[in-house]
Design a protein around this motif. Sequence first.
Motif, PDB file in Angstrom:
ATOM      1  N   SER A  11       3.995  -3.096  -6.427  1.00 45.31           N
ATOM      2  CA  SER A  11       5.118  -3.245  -7.509  1.00 45.31           C
ATOM      3  C   SER A  11       6.608  -3.804  -7.130  1.00 45.31           C
ATOM      4  O   SER A  11       6.603  -3.758  -5.783  1.00 45.31           O
ATOM      5  N   PRO A  12       7.015  -3.984  -7.999  1.00 42.97           N
ATOM      6  CA  PRO A  12       7.969  -4.178  -7.819  1.00 42.97           C
ATOM      7  C   PRO A  12       9.394  -3.526  -7.241  1.00 42.97           C
ATOM      8  O   PRO A  12       9.575  -2.552  -7.166  1.00 42.97           O
ATOM      9  N   GLU A  13       9.978  -4.745  -6.436  1.00 43.34           N
ATOM     10  CA  GLU A  13      11.200  -3.424  -5.575  1.00 43.34           C
ATOM     11  C   GLU A  13      12.536  -4.112  -6.520  1.00 43.34           C
ATOM     12  O   GLU A  13      12.726  -5.123  -6.392  1.00 43.34           O
ATOM     13  N   LEU A  14      12.942  -2.822  -6.921  1.00 43.95           N
ATOM     14  CA  LEU A  14      14.365  -2.748  -7.798  1.00 43.95           C
ATOM     15  C   LEU A  14      15.430  -2.164  -7.086  1.00 43.95           C
ATOM     16  O   LEU A  14      16.423  -1.974  -7.373  1.00 43.95           O
ATOM     17  N   ASP A  15      15.249  -1.916  -6.327  1.00 50.63           N
ATOM     18  CA  ASP A  15      16.369  -1.101  -5.315  1.00 50.63           C
ATOM     19  C   ASP A  15      17.180  -1.972  -4.144  1.00 50.63           C
ATOM     20  O   ASP A  15      17.927  -1.589  -3.415  1.00 50.63           O
ATOM     21  N   LEU A  38      10.611  -9.144  -3.375  1.00 51.70           N
ATOM     22  CA  LEU A  38      10.156  -9.150  -4.796  1.00 51.70           C
ATOM     23  C   LEU A  38       9.621  -7.917  -5.334  1.00 51.70           C
ATOM     24  O   LEU A  38      10.130  -7.480  -6.116  1.00 51.70           O
ATOM     25  N   ALA A  39       8.261  -7.677  -4.405  1.00 45.80           N
ATOM     26  CA  ALA A  39       7.891  -6.813  -4.403  1.00 45.80           C
ATOM     27  C   ALA A  39       6.879  -5.867  -3.450  1.00 45.80           C
ATOM     28  O   ALA A  39       7.041  -6.640  -2.026  1.00 45.80           O
ATOM     29  N   TRP A  40       6.294  -4.593  -3.825  1.00 44.58           N
ATOM     30  CA  TRP A  40       5.586  -4.938  -1.973  1.00 44.58           C
ATOM     31  C   TRP A  40       4.224  -4.410  -2.817  1.00 44.58           C
ATOM     32  O   TRP A  40       3.682  -4.157  -3.893  1.00 44.58           O
ATOM     33  N   GLY A  41       3.053  -4.920  -1.757  1.00 49.66           N
ATOM     34  CA  GLY A  41       1.684  -4.824  -1.713  1.00 49.66           C
ATOM     35  C   GLY A  41       1.086  -4.519  -1.618  1.00 49.66           C
ATOM     36  O   GLY A  41       0.949  -3.415  -0.156  1.00 49.66           O
ATOM     37  N   LEU A  42      -0.295  -3.167  -1.963  1.00 47.83           N
ATOM     38  CA  LEU A  42      -1.168  -2.639  -1.438  1.00 47.83           C
ATOM     39  C   LEU A  42      -2.537  -3.252  -1.401  1.00 47.83           C
ATOM     40  O   LEU A  42      -3.127  -3.600  -2.374  1.00 47.83           O
ATOM     41  N   ARG A  43      -2.878  -3.179   0.089  1.00 47.95           N
ATOM     42  CA  ARG A  43      -3.997  -4.192   0.186  1.00 47.95           C
ATOM     43  C   ARG A  43      -5.152  -2.980   0.190  1.00 47.95           C
ATOM     44  O   ARG A  43      -5.197  -2.280  -0.091  1.00 47.95           O
ATOM     45  N   GLU A  44      -6.848  -3.887   0.467  1.00 53.25           N
ATOM     46  CA  GLU A  44      -7.304  -2.920   0.199  1.00 53.25           C
ATOM     47  C   GLU A  44      -7.658  -2.372   1.512  1.00 53.25           C
ATOM     48  O   GLU A  44      -8.007  -0.847   1.384  1.00 53.25           O
ATOM     49  N   ASP A  45      -6.955  -2.587   2.431  1.00 53.66           N
ATOM     50  CA  ASP A  45      -7.371  -1.698   3.690  1.00 53.66           C
ATOM     51  C   ASP A  45      -6.041  -0.740   3.960  1.00 53.66           C
ATOM     52  O   ASP A  45      -6.064   0.292   4.583  1.00 53.66           O
ATOM     53  N   ASP A  46      -6.198  -0.157   2.751  1.00 54.16           N
ATOM     54  CA  ASP A  46      -4.270   1.050   2.831  1.00 54.16           C
ATOM     55  C   ASP A  46      -3.160   0.104   3.270  1.00 54.16           C
ATOM     56  O   ASP A  46      -2.779   0.964   3.171  1.00 54.16           O
ATOM     57  N   GLU A  47      -3.396  -0.895   3.234  1.00 51.49           N
ATOM     58  CA  GLU A  47      -1.816  -1.427   4.361  1.00 51.49           C
ATOM     59  C   GLU A  47      -0.493  -1.880   3.093  1.00 51.49           C
ATOM     60  O   GLU A  47      -1.456  -2.338   2.037  1.00 51.49           O
ATOM     61  N   VAL A  48       0.122  -1.371   3.371  1.00 49.71           N
ATOM     62  CA  VAL A  48       1.539  -1.720   2.080  1.00 49.71           C
ATOM     63  C   VAL A  48       2.466  -2.815   2.497  1.00 49.71           C
ATOM     64  O   VAL A  48       2.840  -2.218   3.697  1.00 49.71           O
ATOM     65  N   VAL A  49       2.532  -4.197   2.029  1.00 40.36           N
ATOM     66  CA  VAL A  49       3.524  -4.635   2.801  1.00 40.36           C
ATOM     67  C   VAL A  49       4.612  -5.521   1.981  1.00 40.36           C
ATOM     68  O   VAL A  49       4.158  -5.382   0.685  1.00 40.36           O
ATOM     69  N   SER A 105     -10.890 -11.474 -12.251  1.00 38.15           N
ATOM     70  CA  SER A 105     -10.224 -11.515 -13.915  1.00 38.15           C
ATOM     71  C   SER A 105      -8.948 -11.047 -13.219  1.00 38.15           C
ATOM     72  O   SER A 105      -8.890 -10.653 -11.688  1.00 38.15           O
ATOM     73  N   LEU A 106      -8.326 -10.717 -14.372  1.00 37.27           N
ATOM     74  CA  LEU A 106      -6.722 -10.207 -14.334  1.00 37.27           C
ATOM     75  C   LEU A 106      -6.344  -8.728 -14.011  1.00 37.27           C
ATOM     76  O   LEU A 106      -6.912  -8.175 -15.119  1.00 37.27           O
ATOM     77  N   THR A 107      -5.584  -8.520 -13.043  1.00 34.77           N
ATOM     78  CA  THR A 107      -5.487  -6.630 -12.600  1.00 34.77           C
ATOM     79  C   THR A 107      -4.361  -6.084 -13.087  1.00 34.77           C
ATOM     80  O   THR A 107      -4.167  -4.945 -13.598  1.00 34.77           O
ATOM     81  N   GLN A 108      -3.316  -7.100 -12.841  1.00 34.21           N
ATOM     82  CA  GLN A 108      -2.325  -6.808 -12.838  1.00 34.21           C
ATOM     83  C   GLN A 108      -1.119  -7.920 -13.401  1.00 34.21           C
ATOM     84  O   GLN A 108      -1.118  -8.378 -12.566  1.00 34.21           O
ATOM     85  N   GLN A 109       0.172  -7.501 -13.907  1.00 30.71           N
ATOM     86  CA  GLN A 109       0.973  -8.348 -14.311  1.00 30.71           C
ATOM     87  C   GLN A 109       2.048  -8.027 -13.834  1.00 30.71           C
ATOM     88  O   GLN A 109       2.638  -6.675 -14.146  1.00 30.71           O
ATOM     89  N   LEU A 110       3.248  -8.224 -13.022  1.00 33.00           N
ATOM     90  CA  LEU A 110       3.920  -8.250 -12.155  1.00 33.00           C
ATOM     91  C   LEU A 110       5.621  -9.336 -12.965  1.00 33.00           C
ATOM     92  O   LEU A 110       5.415  -9.871 -13.104  1.00 33.00           O
ATOM     93  N   PRO A 111       6.489  -8.417 -13.275  1.00 34.86           N
ATOM     94  CA  PRO A 111       7.878  -9.662 -13.575  1.00 34.86           C
ATOM     95  C   PRO A 111       8.701 -10.180 -12.967  1.00 34.86           C
ATOM     96  O   PRO A 111       8.283  -9.220 -11.551  1.00 34.86           O
ATOM     97  N   GLU A 112       8.795 -11.417 -12.947  1.00 36.52           N
ATOM     98  CA  GLU A 112       9.760 -11.739 -12.028  1.00 36.52           C
ATOM     99  C   GLU A 112      11.337 -11.178 -12.450  1.00 36.52           C
ATOM    100  O   GLU A 112      11.824 -11.671 -13.531  1.00 36.52           O
ATOM    101  N   THR A 113      12.128 -10.864 -11.432  1.00 31.60           N
ATOM    102  CA  THR A 113      13.718 -10.063 -11.500  1.00 31.60           C
ATOM    103  C   THR A 113      14.115 -11.146 -10.254  1.00 31.60           C
ATOM    104  O   THR A 113      15.544 -10.551 -10.642  1.00 31.60           O
TER     105      THR A 113
END
Length: 231
Positions: A32-36, A57-68, A130-138
Amino acid sequence: MGVPLSPRSAQIIDLETMRHRLRARKRLVRLSPELDGLEMLYFLASDPDTLYGLPLLAWGLREDDEVVGLVPWMESLAPCHELDDPEYGHFVGYRDPETHEIFHDAPEHKVAELEHAAAYFDYEETQDVSLTQQLPETQGTHALCMDEDGKPWQLKQIFGWHLYSNGAVDAMLADDTRATSFPVLLGDDCLYPGRSRHRTLYFFQRNIANRIRNEDPDTLEALALMVMPGN
């Protein structure tokens, strides 16, 4: 007196398999992009009393449910809390520059956003990557692209980031010979994953990239020390 033997047979633990499972639980599944304007705070070992801010730049959700929190750092889109390098920086926390609040866990609204998005885009797992998501560079991040020994390096603007099903993230760069529409946008045919063509990528913020492009002597000296083999 002897110790009674357990009737259960001994279990052989495959340490490599366990390491693989632990790494898999840490893989990114959603971005998820960080826009704030939230930042990562860090300090250098040479000056531990001074804190530096770097925009997330962004936040990421890991498979173990941790958000970094994630920042382009050296050769990767790196989880902030794992940055602990005596030369390049130690993670302190996150900061809201508007309120000056410092915190150590992902904001609740980002956690909720990522969890709901991951549940909605729940792709079926396959053996093929496979590709799962595209994130814009901001943020105007650039990549220093290095190839075989002896070939000149290239400084290229990053137009976006690809997240793959194995958790890997790659920077999307433009092949200038294929660019037909301007400005170049994420999804254009002229874009390619950086690591598909270049041996090594180093990521820099826009202001540092501009210093490199303008051949600032101090910046070029620091760059040479960073990328030279053996350093």
